[in-house]
Structures are given as C-alpha cells and as structure tokens.
Design an enzyme around this catalytic site. Structure first.
Site, short mmCIF file in Angstrom:
data_model
loop_
_atom_site.label_atom_id
_atom_site.label_comp_id
_atom_site.label_asym_id
_atom_site.label_seq_id
_atom_site.Cartn_x
_atom_site.Cartn_y
_atom_site.Cartn_z
N ASP A 46 1.84 -8.45 -5.62
CA ASP A 46 2.95 -8.22 -4.70
C ASP A 46 2.44 -7.47 -3.47
O ASP A 46 1.67 -6.51 -3.59
CB ASP A 46 4.02 -7.40 -5.42
CG ASP A 46 5.22 -7.11 -4.55
OD1 ASP A 46 5.92 -8.05 -4.17
OD2 ASP A 46 5.44 -5.92 -4.24
N GLU A 58 0.36 -11.95 -1.98
CA GLU A 58 1.08 -12.03 -0.72
C GLU A 58 0.25 -11.33 0.36
O GLU A 58 0.27 -10.10 0.46
CB GLU A 58 2.44 -11.34 -0.83
CG GLU A 58 3.41 -12.04 -1.77
CD GLU A 58 4.74 -11.31 -1.84
OE1 GLU A 58 5.78 -11.96 -1.64
OE2 GLU A 58 4.75 -10.09 -2.09
#
Length: 717
Positions: free
Chosen positions: A408, A437
């Site tokens: 994340d 990400e």
C-alpha cells in the site's frame, strides 16, 4: 514516572549539539552560561548561536564530548536552575542510525518450553521493564538489562506460553507502556502481546502448480469479510478466515460461491486486503463496525475480527494459516496486502512510545510529515525501520507460507528497502510476487529515492499499479464524466496502444512507462474509488443496461488480453456495484459485500470472462515476458480509428496458434475489417463466445465485429 517542572528545555539534536530553549517568561529568555552535569561535575557548554523566536530564545550549544545514551543528563544555567537533557532530533541523524544499528534476528520473544528470551530495541530509553501477566492473572514487573546497540534483554527460565506481556519504557523522564512491535500474537483488540508456541500452529505448505513469470499471474483482489458475508453466500462462518476457505458453498439463488467459484474462474493469485491486526473494528463487537484494514496496529499479528474467537490468541493464527493453505490446495497462490507506509495513530503507536521520533519522517520544521494523508509517514530509509520491515516480510513469508505481497502506498517507501525485500524473497521463492502503489507522494525523501513509477528502472522486478492503463481504458478515476477507450472515448490512441502492449516502448521514438511488461499491474478498478460499473452508470447517456454491460465486458476483455499482469477487483466480472459510493472503507456490509445473487444474474457475462481468462492462459503470446519479445511479435494493424487491432506473429513456439489477431471495437455499430488472404483463420473470441478451442472458421477475407466487442482469431500455420 519522575515528575519534573521544566522552566526551560534542552534537546540533544546532534551527537555533540544541544539546543536550549528559554521562554521569555523565564528570566526574559536570557542566559550567558550553560553547563552539563556529568557525574558530579558541571562541564560548560559552548554557545555557538543564539536566535530570537516567537516565544523564546534558542541557544545552539556544543558539547565538550558526546553523551552516553541510556543515561539521564542535566543542563544547568547561570541562574542555577536545571532541566533534563531530552532526546531530540539526534535520533534522525545518520550517526545515530549507524551507532545503534542492530542486525540480530532475535528481537521480540524467542520462545522455548523451558525458557523465553525477550529483546527490545530502545536505544534512547533510560529504563525498560517487562510487564508479564500469567494466564491466571498474576502480574509481575521485571527489570530488563541494557546491552550494546540499544538492546534491552531479559531471560525467564520457565514456560511462558500464554503469558500476556507489554513493555514499560522510560524516555525523557516519561514512562510509557507499549506492546512489542515484534509481537506475533495479541489479545482481543491488540491491547497486549501474548507469548505463544508457533510450532503448534504449523502445517506443511501445499505443493503449488508451476509458476514461471509475473505476467503468468491473474490476480483477484478481495476482502476477507466481503467475500462471504452475503446472506446467501452459502458460507457457514461468514466474514471469517475459515469461512473464506469453505468448499462446496452455494445456494439456489447464487450457484457456486467463495473458493470453489474462484478456482473455477481460473485466477492464479488471490490478494487479500490487510489481515494484520488493525484498528477500526471492535474484535469483540457485533459486526456493526467495518473497515478495509488500512489502519495498522500490530504488523506481525493477524486481525482478530476475522477469527472465530478473538480472545484466543491461537485462533486467529491457526485460522489464517488454514485459509492460506486451503487456497493453495486449490492451486491458487496467496498475496497479502501490507501497509508499511504508516500507522493508525502515530502518538499511540508502539514505535513512538518506545523510540519517540525515530520511526517517522519529519519535515524541515520538525513536524511529522503527511504524504500518506493519515498524519504520519514511516521512515523506511532509517536502518532499524528498514530492518523492521524486512524482518516482518521474512516472518510472513516463512511463517504463513504466502506467495506475494502488495504494498500500500509504496511510493512512501524507499528504493533500497524495496530492493532489499526483493532480494530477501528471492532467497525464499524467486516466483514470489511483489506489487505496489508507486504513487508520487509529498514526503520528505529525495525524489530519486522513492519507490515510485518514475523510478521503476531502479525497481526491475517489482511491479507497480498502472494508473495510466486504468484511466486510458476505463476513463478518469477522479473525473467521473471522462470516458475511456472502452466507452468510445476520443482519447490518445497512441497511449492506448502503449498500455495494451505492456506499457513499454515499442520503438526508440516512443516512451513507455516501464522497462519490462512484468512491471505493469494492469487494472481497471480495485477496492479504492468507484467500481467501473458505478462510474459507467454515472456517465450513462440514455444507454440501456445491456449497452453498459457491453462497455464493461469490453474493458475487462482488453485488460485480460493486454501484455503485463492483469488484476481483477472481486466482483468485477459480474459488474460489482457499491451503490455509487467511491470510498467505502468503513461502509456497511450492504455496500461492500460481494453480491453472489448478482453473480448468478449475470452468469453469462461471468462465463464469458472465465473464457477470456482461459484463452489468456492457453497461449503465452498473450503474456509475453520481455520487451524484446513484444517488439518482435506484436504488430499493430492499420485500422480505421477508433478500432484497434494487433497481430501476434511468429508465436507458434508459445502455444497452438502460429499467429493471432486481436481487434477491439468500442463503437456502438458493426464494423468490418479486411484481412490479408494469408491462410485459414479460426475464431477464438467474439461478442458471445470465447474459449481456448476455435469454434468457427472464417470463410472470407473479412470479418464483422459486433458493436462494443472484441474478436480474437488464430491461425495454425
């Protein structure tokens, strides 16, 4: 706790530099002499600089020699008053990092039936105690001894299985209670760590089918609770770890559900949203709370709300392991979503209580940075922060037998940390998937050191979520009215071709996003933002549901036939809706649950996507592994825009078909394409049928493509 009234303040900001703040209310902030008390002697400080601030006067002083960490020092001024020397910005210096880096693999609890050793890294602490609570409630406080590198240690020669434990840590004269950052088991809602015997929880990892390259993956993202909580999911233990691995789950209204359904769909990897202990859900509650899990509390202990008994520390461990192994027994690999970029609450976190100010980034003014948007950024570039992340990754990989990690907000982390993770996991399993990400975020780390898409050349075997693919094919995620290619949007067709071809540069004139196709995670929707169905419904202009289904199915077909790594959001194949809510992180089950009745309602569309998955897996030409292979085999056809088509030539060595043609038609009209008279072509996919086996032979050198659909044809020789 020592009680002290501070008339003025002193901070160790560098190894030999002390900052002293004298408020104007204290002798008008004026002083010309400062001393440091070392033993029974007062040694003078050299005042290097003096600055007038808004409410005080700041003195920059030089120490006669460095101090010993772990001791309390006193600063005395010319007025014969004193204050304690607090640990300040020194902990964010490279000198501190190097001095106290500990490379041992024994932090936390080392359990044996006849003894346990407990170690904590707390270099700025002047005292540490271990608080133990036996299973029958008896409590004892044990002094820990300081060793080299800021390690505190205690060994207990008895069986501590089932004991609860926390640390009492004194820094800057303040005692605080903290849970072990390395705790692998916790009580309900994570209030205390628990000492467990992990040997009791271990079972052999199932043998998985061969997996050779990241582009061979088809990732399916889901949430433990969403997957089974629907009233008609057919699952007994709804919303639980063991519910997510139940087999033979179905109902008359839904058909197959859960793990049986996922195996039949044909995915290779399932990615679970965070399963480590997080805030936002009362583990002893009644399901009235909901959270995605991006509020990390304890990084190495499983979340208790998914366990059948959150009060039993073994329940969550054994049931999560049961889930992982059950998924793997079906031939599906497991990816866990991890959140090493921030904590839920910086001030209340174990990191901040144990080594205040070390684990988080601070801006030029000394304030915590907020690139994550949740109030804190983990300082992954610091040696002991990086070590914690690596130790945690190693723990999950070895103890829970996982097959991949999704990071994340990976753009908060640094390149060296991510490459160290790649090196670590390669030693365990070279096929281990790392995806993240790579967004550019405003955190005080040099741009060239961030693990972002921009720096993908420094992260050669770590894949990144391709937001350009998402927005080019679907349309802008944040401007809902903007249509993408799949809805007939008049975007940049050159960019559309690029993302379909793996987001690499097909020639020297074009600039790709990635160096290799295995770096691109192609996706259209995920847990974040609106589902694709909800976006399409927001911009509908009198189109029927049937037309919207065609747009949606075309977009997912493009995704699955593009070079790179395809990623599906759970329920995408049956037009998942969240009732138009774009950020459902704490919305109720009625919004977030997988609606299995919807799956049955759109079963023909589900079967179609299942067929496209089968087609992708049947021929490696749809998942070429290198940029050079794509450049050699993929050739764009000269079609009337906005039709797009490409030819996969000379691909007999990758599967049954020697050549393959793929054409996409986003227009709401039939379009005819002329083919070169160069052999017998057979249909593999059209507007209503798809599979790995041809179902129709072309009888002429032209082909008609139905509105908002795709065709795939193959030639044997």
């Amino acid at each position: 706790m020592i009680s002290i009234k501070r008339d003025f303040y002193a901070y160790l900001d560098e190894m030999s530099v002390i900052t002293i703040l004298l408020p104007f209310s204290y002798h008008e902030g004026l002083s010309s002499l400062f001393f440091i008390m070392i033993g029974d002697q007062n040694k003078p400080l050299f005042i290097k600089e003096k600055m007038v601030l808004e409410e005080s006067i700041k003195y920059i002083c030089v120490l006669p020699h460095t101090v010993d960490f772990g001791q309390t020092y006193w600063i005395i001024d010319e007025h014969h008053n004193q204050t304690d020397l607090q640990i300040g910005a020194v902990i964010r210096t490279s000198e501190f990092d190097t001095l106290f880096f500990y490379n041992g693999q024994d932090l936390g609890v080392t359990y044996q039936p006849h003894y346990s050793m407990v170690k904590l890294w707390a270099p700025t602490a002047t005292g540490v105690k271990l608080k133990l609570t036996s299973p029958n409630g008896q409590q004892e406080i044990i002094e820990m001894l300081r060793e080299e590198k800021g390690i505190w240690k205690v060994t207990e020669d008895k069986d501590l299985e089932g004991y609860k434990y926390t640390f009492l840590v004194c820094v800057n004269l303040r005692w605080r209670e903290a849970v072990d950052p390395y705790a692998v088991a916790v009580t309900a809602n994570g209030a205390e760590g628990v000492i467990v015997n992990l040997e009791k929880t271990r079972t052999p990892k199932p043998v998985l089918p061969p997996f050779e390259h990241p582009v061979d993956a088809i990732i399916y993202e889901t949430h433990i609770r969403d997957l089974t909580i629907h009233p008609k999911s057919g699952v007994k233990h709804k919303g639980k770890y063991i519910g997510a691995c139940e087999l033979k789950t179905f109902s008359d209204e839904t058909g197959k559900t859960g793990l049986d359904y996922l195996k039949e769909l044909g995915i290779t990897h399932i990615e679970f949203l965070p399963v480590n202990d997080f805030e936002g859900v009362n583990e002893l509650g009644d399901y009235s709370d909901y959270n995605w899990g991006y509020n990390p509390l304890h990084f190495n202990a499983p979340e208790g709300s998914y366990a059948t008994n959150p009060s039993d520390p073994y329940s969550r461990i054994m049931e999560l392991k049961q889930l992982i192994h059950s998924v793997q027994q079906q031939g599906i690999r497991v990816i866990l979503d991890v959140v090493y970029n921030h904590v839920y609450n910086r001030e209340a976190s174990s990191f901040e209580k144990i080594v205040p100010g070390y684990y988080f980034r601070h801006d030029e003014f000394g304030m915590p940075s907020n690139g994550t948007g949740v109030g804190n950024d983990i300082a992954s570039e610091r040696l002991m922060v990086r070590k914690f992340i690596l130790d945690s990754v190693h723990f999950w990989t070895q103890e829970y037998d996982i097959d991949g990690l999704r990071f994340d907000l990976m753009g908060i982390l640094d390149v060296e940390t991510m490459n160290s993770i790649r090196k670590l996991t390669d030693q365990i399993d070279p096929t281990f998937l790392l995806i993240g990400e790579g967004w550019e975020l405003n955190t005080p780390l040099l741009a060239e050191k961030k693990a972002t898409i921009k720096n993908q050349a420094q992260l050669p075997r770590i894949a990144q979520f391709n937001d350009q693919f998402r927005d080019v094919i679907k349309g802008s995620t944040f401007s809902l009215s903007v249509k993408g290619y799949a809805m007939g949007g008049n975007g940049n067709l050159a960019q559309t071709k690029m993302v379909i071809a793996g987001s690499i540069s097909l020639n020297e004139k074009e600039k790709g996003i990635f160096l290799e196709p295995g770096q691109s995670v192609n996706y259209l929707e995920s847990h974040d933002n609106h589902t694709m169905w909800d976006k399409f419904n927001k911009i509908v202009n009198g189109d029927s549901e049937e037309v919207l289904r065609k747009y949606h199915r075309l977009a997912t077909t493009i995704l699955l036939l593009s070079q790179g790594i395809p990623f599906l959001h759970s329920g995408q194949e049956f037009f998942r809706t969240k009732s138009g809510i774009g950020n459902s992180y704490n919305s109720p089950d009625g919004i977030n649950q997988l609606d299995w009745e919807r799956k049955q309602k759109f079963i023909q569309d589900v079967e179609f996507i299942k067929g496209v998955i089968e087609l992708r897996k049947s021929h490696q030409a749809f998942r070429l592994r290198t940029t050079s292979q794509i450049r050699s085999h993929l050739e764009w056809l000269p079609l009337k825009e906005p039709l797009l088509g490409y030819r996969l030539k000379g691909v007999k060595g990758y599967g049954e078909w020697s050549e393959i043609i793929v054409i996409f038609n986003p227009l709401n009209s039939c379009e005819t394409v002329q083919l070169a008279p160069d052999g017998l072509w057979q249909m593999l996919l059209n507007h209503e049928k798809v599979g790995r086996t041809a179902f129709k032979q072309l009888e002429k050198n032209s082909i008609t493509i139905e509105p908002i659909s795709a065709i795939v044809i193959g030639k044997l020789r």
